[in-house]
Scaffold this motif. Structure first.
Motif, PDB file in Angstrom:
ATOM      1  N   GLY A  26       0.820  -1.198   0.050  1.00  0.00           N
ATOM      2  CA  GLY A  26       0.018  -0.238   0.223  1.00  0.00           C
ATOM      3  C   GLY A  26       0.815   1.363  -0.097  1.00  0.00           C
ATOM      4  O   GLY A  26       0.703   1.942  -0.758  1.00  0.00           O
ATOM      5  N   ILE A  27       1.851   1.498   0.867  1.00  0.00           N
ATOM      6  CA  ILE A  27       2.506   2.783   1.074  1.00  0.00           C
ATOM      7  C   ILE A  27       3.388   2.745  -0.056  1.00  0.00           C
ATOM      8  O   ILE A  27       3.379   4.057  -0.733  1.00  0.00           O
ATOM      9  N   ILE A  28       3.976   1.884  -0.687  1.00  0.00           N
ATOM     10  CA  ILE A  28       4.816   1.785  -1.972  1.00  0.00           C
ATOM     11  C   ILE A  28       4.038   2.431  -3.204  1.00  0.00           C
ATOM     12  O   ILE A  28       4.277   3.242  -3.940  1.00  0.00           O
ATOM     13  N   LEU A  29       2.729   1.590  -3.049  1.00  0.00           N
ATOM     14  CA  LEU A  29       1.966   2.054  -4.498  1.00  0.00           C
ATOM     15  C   LEU A  29       1.349   3.400  -4.311  1.00  0.00           C
ATOM     16  O   LEU A  29       1.316   4.308  -5.264  1.00  0.00           O
ATOM     17  N   PHE A  30       1.325   3.992  -3.053  1.00  0.00           N
ATOM     18  CA  PHE A  30       0.650   5.256  -2.809  1.00  0.00           C
ATOM     19  C   PHE A  30       1.755   6.411  -3.333  1.00  0.00           C
ATOM     20  O   PHE A  30       1.361   7.086  -4.110  1.00  0.00           O
ATOM     21  N   LEU A  31       3.028   6.039  -2.941  1.00  0.00           N
ATOM     22  CA  LEU A  31       3.918   6.816  -3.523  1.00  0.00           C
ATOM     23  C   LEU A  31       4.216   6.935  -4.892  1.00  0.00           C
ATOM     24  O   LEU A  31       4.616   7.886  -5.545  1.00  0.00           O
ATOM     25  N   VAL A  32       4.304   5.759  -5.336  1.00  0.00           N
ATOM     26  CA  VAL A  32       4.594   5.690  -6.979  1.00  0.00           C
ATOM     27  C   VAL A  32       3.571   6.286  -7.558  1.00  0.00           C
ATOM     28  O   VAL A  32       3.735   7.075  -8.584  1.00  0.00           O
ATOM     29  N   CYS A  33       2.090   6.212  -7.295  1.00  0.00           N
ATOM     30  CA  CYS A  33       1.100   6.689  -8.115  1.00  0.00           C
ATOM     31  C   CYS A  33       1.123   8.067  -7.703  1.00  0.00           C
ATOM     32  O   CYS A  33       0.710   8.703  -8.818  1.00  0.00           O
ATOM     33  N   LEU A  34       1.217   8.712  -6.688  1.00  0.00           N
ATOM     34  CA  LEU A  34       1.266  10.031  -6.124  1.00  0.00           C
ATOM     35  C   LEU A  34       2.302  10.846  -7.158  1.00  0.00           C
ATOM     36  O   LEU A  34       1.937  11.526  -7.826  1.00  0.00           O
ATOM     37  N   PHE A  50      12.162  16.670 -10.303  1.00  0.00           N
ATOM     38  CA  PHE A  50      13.096  15.598 -10.331  1.00  0.00           C
ATOM     39  C   PHE A  50      13.023  14.632  -9.308  1.00  0.00           C
ATOM     40  O   PHE A  50      13.378  13.437  -9.209  1.00  0.00           O
ATOM     41  N   SER A  51      12.695  15.232  -7.970  1.00  0.00           N
ATOM     42  CA  SER A  51      12.326  14.370  -6.753  1.00  0.00           C
ATOM     43  C   SER A  51      11.374  13.511  -6.998  1.00  0.00           C
ATOM     44  O   SER A  51      11.375  12.188  -6.590  1.00  0.00           O
ATOM     45  N   MET A  52      10.384  13.984  -7.795  1.00  0.00           N
ATOM     46  CA  MET A  52       8.985  13.119  -7.946  1.00  0.00           C
ATOM     47  C   MET A  52       9.491  12.087  -8.702  1.00  0.00           C
ATOM     48  O   MET A  52       9.098  10.706  -8.856  1.00  0.00           O
ATOM     49  N   PHE A  53      10.198  12.447  -9.882  1.00  0.00           N
ATOM     50  CA  PHE A  53      11.042  11.452 -10.829  1.00  0.00           C
ATOM     51  C   PHE A  53      11.734  10.155 -10.173  1.00  0.00           C
ATOM     52  O   PHE A  53      11.406   9.087 -10.452  1.00  0.00           O
ATOM     53  N   ARG A  54      12.649  10.517  -9.137  1.00  0.00           N
ATOM     54  CA  ARG A  54      13.106   9.870  -8.416  1.00  0.00           C
ATOM     55  C   ARG A  54      12.314   8.897  -7.707  1.00  0.00           C
ATOM     56  O   ARG A  54      12.597   7.734  -7.282  1.00  0.00           O
ATOM     57  N   MET A  55      11.399   9.328  -7.077  1.00  0.00           N
ATOM     58  CA  MET A  55      10.371   8.738  -6.387  1.00  0.00           C
ATOM     59  C   MET A  55       9.422   7.651  -7.091  1.00  0.00           C
ATOM     60  O   MET A  55       9.408   6.551  -6.922  1.00  0.00           O
ATOM     61  N   HIS A  56       9.257   7.927  -8.181  1.00  0.00           N
ATOM     62  CA  HIS A  56       8.384   7.332  -9.165  1.00  0.00           C
ATOM     63  C   HIS A  56       9.128   5.955  -9.674  1.00  0.00           C
ATOM     64  O   HIS A  56       8.550   5.141  -9.823  1.00  0.00           O
ATOM     65  N   ARG A  57      10.321   6.295  -9.981  1.00  0.00           N
ATOM     66  CA  ARG A  57      11.309   5.240 -10.655  1.00  0.00           C
ATOM     67  C   ARG A  57      11.985   4.373  -9.379  1.00  0.00           C
ATOM     68  O   ARG A  57      12.294   3.089  -9.603  1.00  0.00           O
ATOM     69  N   ALA A  61       6.446  -3.941  -6.933  1.00  0.00           N
ATOM     70  CA  ALA A  61       5.184  -3.171  -6.418  1.00  0.00           C
ATOM     71  C   ALA A  61       4.302  -2.750  -7.711  1.00  0.00           C
ATOM     72  O   ALA A  61       2.987  -3.196  -7.762  1.00  0.00           O
ATOM     73  N   THR A  62       4.728  -2.927  -8.856  1.00  0.00           N
ATOM     74  CA  THR A  62       4.120  -2.635 -10.011  1.00  0.00           C
ATOM     75  C   THR A  62       3.213  -3.947 -10.528  1.00  0.00           C
ATOM     76  O   THR A  62       2.223  -3.969 -10.712  1.00  0.00           O
ATOM     77  N   GLY A  82      -5.833   5.655  -8.939  1.00  0.00           N
ATOM     78  CA  GLY A  82      -4.702   4.757  -8.207  1.00  0.00           C
ATOM     79  C   GLY A  82      -3.923   5.275  -6.974  1.00  0.00           C
ATOM     80  O   GLY A  82      -3.790   4.406  -6.072  1.00  0.00           O
ATOM     81  N   THR A  83      -3.741   6.599  -6.875  1.00  0.00           N
ATOM     82  CA  THR A  83      -3.335   6.937  -5.305  1.00  0.00           C
ATOM     83  C   THR A  83      -4.165   6.657  -4.559  1.00  0.00           C
ATOM     84  O   THR A  83      -3.829   6.553  -3.121  1.00  0.00           O
TER      85      THR A  83
END
Length: 383
Positions: free
Chosen positions: A25-33, A129-136, A152-153, A355-356
């Protein structure tokens, strides 16, 4: 005592959906956000940057004069440029300020005055860029973050598929199915939360599946190779070109930039944004990409390679490509939602936003069920 319920396939799917959702849940939340925010990355960054004002004050300067302008040349080595068709749009010059730069920096240039606007990094650029690093990579070391996001994906894909199965009631009748298409806003908050998870999850599941299937191409090389094998063409890096003997095109003549662009516009004879890669000592070739102004997709670009002698080396028309090559070349825009421009971006933004919310609404559903079970046990104990 009542009869004990059988542990059937639906119960199994429900348990898989529940526990995988809680674990990830937490990982998917961060990736989707982060994915939701990145959907309009360029637009958001543009709001915080200075814009170059371009007014048609007469004829545009020739590209050769712009390329040789001392103010522009002082920035570094020009490697390419993008020429839009709109009269009030600036040209974009790719300039390597340092030979070690891989792609260089994009400068905006006024085609009427040769005014140059240097890009300035803003706080929003750093945030994105921090969001990009978070997403990837979850802002971790790539070695660890990439596979974690990949796993997680995979879990998200399983959740999407199991969620579709659970969306359908045990007895499939129109009366029971149609309730899954809407949110009962006049109900209590627990029912509204359930509908938000159930209904919105159903509406977004197709796009979530598409984003997940394409997103795994960045997480696992083996997956990317397998997908390439299934599609019959290379995912990432497939330009449809073949190695050629460049020396055979050398006739001792050297054309200038205007002549090269004239050849490109003759071969790709329509209105559109033209991107030019300039030749250099290692590669004596003008590379062109052109996207028609009325194009249906951002990936439908035609490509042309012209030797600096003026001879056409290769011509790659997007419409003539086989379907598998078109899909493979569009993996990134399919994943990010840019494939159909603003229309698909908004659809992806809403799907990512949903998704978030799914890990949040799903956790609340689980907590409510736990409370309900505890109350039932207490009532049985006191009976």
């Amino acid at each position: 005592m009542g009869k004990k319920k059988k542990y059937g396939i639906r119960t199994f799917i429900n348990d898989v959906h529940l526990w995988l959702g809680l674990v990830s849940g937490i990982i998917l939340f961060l990736v989707c956000l982060s994915g939701t925010i990145l959907t309009f990355e360029k637009e958001i960054e543009g709001w915080f940057k200075e814009k170059l004002t371009v007014e048609a004050t007469g004829p545009k300067k020739s590209l050769s004069s712009l390329v040789n302008d001392p103010n522009i040349r002082a920035k570094g080595t020009i490697t390419g440029m993008t020429i839009p068709t709109a009269e009030n749009s600036p040209y974009q010059f790719s300039i390597k300020e340092d030979p070690k730069q891989r792609r260089g920096t994009t400068y905006e240039v006024n085609p009427y005055t040769a005014e140059v606007l240097a890009p300035k990094e803003t706080g929003m650029d750093k945030f994105m860029f921090s969001m990009f690093r978070m997403h990837r990579w979850l802002m971790m070391d790539i070695k660890w973050g990439r596979p974690i996001v990949g796993i997680a994906t995979i879990i998200f894909l399983i959740l999407a598929i199991s969620g579709i199965v659970l969306w359908f009631p045990k007895k499939v009748k129109w009366k029971t199915v149609k309730s899954g298409f809407k949110i009962k806003t006049n109900a209590n908050w627990k029912r509204i939360n359930h509908d938000l998870h159930n209904t919105l999850g159903f509406y977004s599941c197709i796009l979530i599946l598409i984003m997940g299937i394409t997103g795994l191409c960045w997480s696992f090389e083996g997956y990317r190779d397998g997908l390439s094998a299934i599609m019959g063409t290379r995912v990432f890096g497939n330009r449809g070109g073949q190695e050629v003997d460049l020396d055979s095109f050398d006739n001792g003549r050297t054309i200038n930039l205007e002549e090269a662009i004239a050849i490109a516009n003759r071969e790709l004879n329509y209105e559109g944004t033209l991107t030019v890669s300039l030749p250099n000592e290692k590669n004596p070739v003008y590379g062109f990409r052109k996207l028609a102004d009325d194009s249906w997709s951002t990936v439908a670009q035609d490509r042309l390679n012209v030797h600096q002698s003026g001879q056409v080396i290769s011509k790659d028309i997007y419409a003539d490509k086989p379907l598998n090559v078109k899909i493979a070349s569009a993996i990134k825009p399919i994943h990010t939602g840019t494939i159909y421009g603003g229309f698909s971006k908004w659809l992806y933004f809403l799907a990512c936003l949903i998704g978030t919310s799914l890990p949040v609404t799903g956790t609340i559903i689980y907590i409510n069920k736990l409370k309900k079970k505890r109350k039932r046990r207490r009532s049985l104990a006191t009976a």
